[in-house]
Design an enzyme around this catalytic site. Structure first.
Site, PDB file in Angstrom:
ATOM      1  N   SER A  36       0.816  -1.215   0.000  1.00  0.00           N
ATOM      2  CA  SER A  36       0.000   0.000   0.000  1.00  0.00           C
ATOM      3  C   SER A  36       0.845   1.260   0.000  1.00  0.00           C
ATOM      4  O   SER A  36       0.441   2.285  -0.558  1.00  0.00           O
ATOM      5  CB  SER A  36      -0.939   0.001   1.205  1.00  0.00           C
ATOM      6  OG  SER A  36      -1.912  -1.010   1.085  1.00  0.00           O
TER       7      SER A  36
ATOM      8  N   ASP B 267      -1.576   5.105   8.814  1.00  0.00           N
ATOM      9  CA  ASP B 267      -1.258   3.935   8.004  1.00  0.00           C
ATOM     10  C   ASP B 267      -0.773   4.380   6.622  1.00  0.00           C
ATOM     11  O   ASP B 267      -0.871   5.554   6.249  1.00  0.00           O
ATOM     12  CB  ASP B 267      -2.487   3.035   7.881  1.00  0.00           C
ATOM     13  CG  ASP B 267      -2.132   1.623   7.449  1.00  0.00           C
ATOM     14  OD1 ASP B 267      -0.984   1.197   7.651  1.00  0.00           O
ATOM     15  OD2 ASP B 267      -3.025   0.939   6.902  1.00  0.00           O
TER      16      ASP B 267
ATOM     17  N   HIS C 278      -6.772 -10.169   3.188  1.00  0.00           N
ATOM     18  CA  HIS C 278      -5.565 -10.853   3.672  1.00  0.00           C
ATOM     19  C   HIS C 278      -5.930 -12.108   4.466  1.00  0.00           C
ATOM     20  O   HIS C 278      -5.192 -13.094   4.450  1.00  0.00           O
ATOM     21  CB  HIS C 278      -4.750  -9.924   4.572  1.00  0.00           C
ATOM     22  CG  HIS C 278      -3.804  -9.034   3.834  1.00  0.00           C
ATOM     23  ND1 HIS C 278      -2.776  -9.525   3.055  1.00  0.00           N
ATOM     24  CD2 HIS C 278      -3.714  -7.675   3.767  1.00  0.00           C
ATOM     25  CE1 HIS C 278      -2.100  -8.508   2.542  1.00  0.00           C
ATOM     26  NE2 HIS C 278      -2.652  -7.374   2.943  1.00  0.00           N
TER      27      HIS C 278
ATOM     28  N   SER D  77      -1.575   4.236   3.332  1.00  0.00           N
ATOM     29  CA  SER D  77      -2.306   4.946   2.279  1.00  0.00           C
ATOM     30  C   SER D  77      -2.595   6.399   2.619  1.00  0.00           C
ATOM     31  O   SER D  77      -2.312   7.287   1.818  1.00  0.00           O
ATOM     32  CB  SER D  77      -3.595   4.192   1.933  1.00  0.00           C
ATOM     33  OG  SER D  77      -3.290   2.912   1.419  1.00  0.00           O
TER      34      SER D  77
ATOM     35  N   HIS E 147      -1.031  -9.710  -1.584  1.00  0.00           N
ATOM     36  CA  HIS E 147      -1.424  -8.837  -2.684  1.00  0.00           C
ATOM     37  C   HIS E 147      -1.144  -9.524  -4.016  1.00  0.00           C
ATOM     38  O   HIS E 147      -0.351 -10.467  -4.090  1.00  0.00           O
ATOM     39  CB  HIS E 147      -0.641  -7.524  -2.634  1.00  0.00           C
ATOM     40  CG  HIS E 147      -0.861  -6.725  -1.394  1.00  0.00           C
ATOM     41  ND1 HIS E 147      -0.110  -5.612  -1.076  1.00  0.00           N
ATOM     42  CD2 HIS E 147      -1.752  -6.877  -0.378  1.00  0.00           C
ATOM     43  CE1 HIS E 147      -0.528  -5.105   0.079  1.00  0.00           C
ATOM     44  NE2 HIS E 147      -1.517  -5.862   0.522  1.00  0.00           N
TER      45      HIS E 147
ATOM     46  N   GLU F  49     -10.624   6.273   2.687  1.00  0.00           N
ATOM     47  CA  GLU F  49     -10.188   4.882   2.505  1.00  0.00           C
ATOM     48  C   GLU F  49     -11.010   3.930   3.371  1.00  0.00           C
ATOM     49  O   GLU F  49     -11.239   4.188   4.554  1.00  0.00           O
ATOM     50  CB  GLU F  49      -8.713   4.758   2.903  1.00  0.00           C
ATOM     51  CG  GLU F  49      -8.207   3.319   2.893  1.00  0.00           C
ATOM     52  CD  GLU F  49      -6.840   3.164   3.545  1.00  0.00           C
ATOM     53  OE1 GLU F  49      -6.033   2.397   3.012  1.00  0.00           O
ATOM     54  OE2 GLU F  49      -6.590   3.805   4.592  1.00  0.00           O
TER      55      GLU F  49
ATOM     56  N   ASP G 161      -8.967  -4.537   2.274  1.00  0.00           N
ATOM     57  CA  ASP G 161      -7.645  -5.147   2.168  1.00  0.00           C
ATOM     58  C   ASP G 161      -7.388  -6.123   3.306  1.00  0.00           C
ATOM     59  O   ASP G 161      -6.954  -7.262   3.090  1.00  0.00           O
ATOM     60  CB  ASP G 161      -6.581  -4.051   2.156  1.00  0.00           C
ATOM     61  CG  ASP G 161      -5.166  -4.612   2.143  1.00  0.00           C
ATOM     62  OD1 ASP G 161      -4.847  -5.383   1.218  1.00  0.00           O
ATOM     63  OD2 ASP G 161      -4.381  -4.276   3.043  1.00  0.00           O
TER      64      ASP G 161
ATOM     65  N   ASP H 190      -5.403   0.700  -4.398  1.00  0.00           N
ATOM     66  CA  ASP H 190      -3.953   0.764  -4.600  1.00  0.00           C
ATOM     67  C   ASP H 190      -3.383  -0.567  -5.067  1.00  0.00           C
ATOM     68  O   ASP H 190      -2.263  -0.625  -5.571  1.00  0.00           O
ATOM     69  CB  ASP H 190      -3.234   1.260  -3.355  1.00  0.00           C
ATOM     70  CG  ASP H 190      -3.592   0.496  -2.094  1.00  0.00           C
ATOM     71  OD1 ASP H 190      -4.410  -0.443  -2.178  1.00  0.00           O
ATOM     72  OD2 ASP H 190      -3.050   0.827  -1.031  1.00  0.00           O
ATOM     73  N   HIS H 191      -4.147  -1.632  -4.920  1.00  0.00           N
ATOM     74  CA  HIS H 191      -3.761  -2.967  -5.389  1.00  0.00           C
ATOM     75  C   HIS H 191      -4.918  -3.914  -5.119  1.00  0.00           C
ATOM     76  O   HIS H 191      -5.862  -3.564  -4.413  1.00  0.00           O
ATOM     77  CB  HIS H 191      -2.506  -3.484  -4.672  1.00  0.00           C
ATOM     78  CG  HIS H 191      -2.649  -3.480  -3.168  1.00  0.00           C
ATOM     79  ND1 HIS H 191      -3.434  -4.386  -2.491  1.00  0.00           N
ATOM     80  CD2 HIS H 191      -2.123  -2.655  -2.225  1.00  0.00           C
ATOM     81  CE1 HIS H 191      -3.386  -4.128  -1.194  1.00  0.00           C
ATOM     82  NE2 HIS H 191      -2.602  -3.066  -1.009  1.00  0.00           N
TER      83      HIS H 191
END
Length: 364
Positions: free
Chosen positions: A45, A96, A246, A98, A330, A237, A242, A284-285
């Site tokens: 990120s 964090d 994970h 981002s 990711h 965000e 995300d 972002d991914h």
């Protein structure tokens, strides 16, 4: 948030014939996400957000510094220098990767207490809303939220909440206090000791129940920032997409997707009343290597190659779908981008993620 996360959310909330609010924006395109990392071909990120904020690919873990660790002026700083109000909203720690990339320069994303210090002393965003109270306080101060799982306040820069108050920020830590806060001046709201959720596998203590919903934080941020006659920049965000990807936790990921779409609806409604507003929605991914599948008893799930979640109901339909994870990390697949407002047509087509910087710089 890749294409499979968006499609799974569409099926869940809108059905075969519906569209998410984020997918109703009139312009769409794709972004590549490759970093410039000496080891990995897949971004984290920090590198992903840095590509947006300084227009340069960099190594994983970098916060708005290039591959030589040279800091570059971020778009958040540019907006502030140009007289605009700025803000960030997240369900992660406000420090964090981002959000940090828009308002700080750091060789390592791990230095979150110094990122908080930079917010107050350097970039000075007018609105800061999210989690991560632990990074704003020394270990001797537990703060407003009980620490669990060995978590505790970990700042090394003193009591930054007290410093923020001295610097003119109104500090809030509850939904009621946020609602009651005036819509002028600077606003700091920290609503969790770390993330505003518990990121675990299904049934193992996973919780998505933020003290303040993302849409409400977004609405409050807009109420404050819109008072600047010179305009504003706001980053929003939903980190839980995300984090739960994970953990291959599709139930919570879908819940977070729904909350993000509510926040996009807030932004879209604002833009409808203020047509000089550019709204951009992307990720972002991608995380989890997610695919949307039919329900099948002969699927390879359980073989160690993939892990299937579901089945999940499709809105307004008796049919159901399954989700298949191929990794807990990711991936390098393209991410969708949708947009509306001035210069949004520049997102048509396929571009590198640094293209976000190009468009937003022109907009600013």
């Amino acid at each position: 948030m890749g294409p499979a996360q968006r499609e799974a959310a569409r099926l869940t909330y809108k059905g075969f014939d519906g569209r998410l609010t984020m997918d109703s924006l009139p312009v769409s395109g794709q972004l590549t996400t490759s970093p410039d990392d000496p080891v990995s071909a897949i971004t984290d990120s920090a590198a992903g957000a840095t590509a947006w904020t300084i227009g340069k690919r960099t190594y994983n873990g970098a916060i708005s510094v290039d591959v030589h660790k040279k800091p570059w002026r971020t778009l958040g700083e540019q907006a502030k220098d140009d007289g605009k109000s700025t803000g960030l909203v997240t369900t992660a720690q406000v420090t964090d990767a981002s959000p940090a990339a828009w308002f700080a320069n750091e060789a390592s994303r791990k230095d979150e207490d110094d990122i908080a210090r930079q917010y107050l002393e350097v970039s000075k965003p007018d609105v800061i809303l999210g989690g991560g109270e632990d990074w704003w306080l020394p270990s001797s101060n537990p703060g407003a939220f009980p620490d669990g799982d060995g978590e505790r306040s970990k700042g090394t820069k003193g009591n930054l909440i007290a410093q923020a108050r001295r610097d003119g920020y109104r500090y809030v830590s509850s939904a009621a206090d946020l609602r009651a806060a005036p819509d002028d001046g600077k606003l700091l709201g920290l609503f969790a000791n770390e993330e505003m959720f518990q990121q675990r596998e299904e049934g193992k203590g996973d919780v998505y129940d933020p003290v303040v919903p993302l849409a409400d934080m977004t609405s409050k941020a807009l109420d404050v920032l819109q008072n600047d006659k010179d305009g504003f920049f706001l980053f929003v965000e939903e980190e839980a997409i995300d984090e739960f990807s994970h953990h291959n936790n599709a139930t919570r990921m879908l819940q977070a997707m729904g909350e993000l779409d509510k926040a996009v609806a807030v932004a879209k409604a604002y833009a409808a009343k203020h047509p000089d507003t550019l709204v951009v929605v992307t990720g972002d991914h991608e995380c989890g290597g997610l695919t949307v599948e039919d329900n099948s008893k002969t699927d390879e799930s359980g073989s160690g190659v993939s892990r299937e979640d579901g089945p999940f109901p499709i809105a307004h339909s008796p049919r159901r779908f399954s989700l298949d994870w191929t990794t807990t990390g990711h991936t390098g697949v393209d991410v969708p981008v949708t947009a509306t407002g001035p210069l949004s047509s520049m997102f048509t087509g396929k571009h590198p993620n640094t293209h976000v910087h190009e468009v937003l710089a022109k907009a600013l």
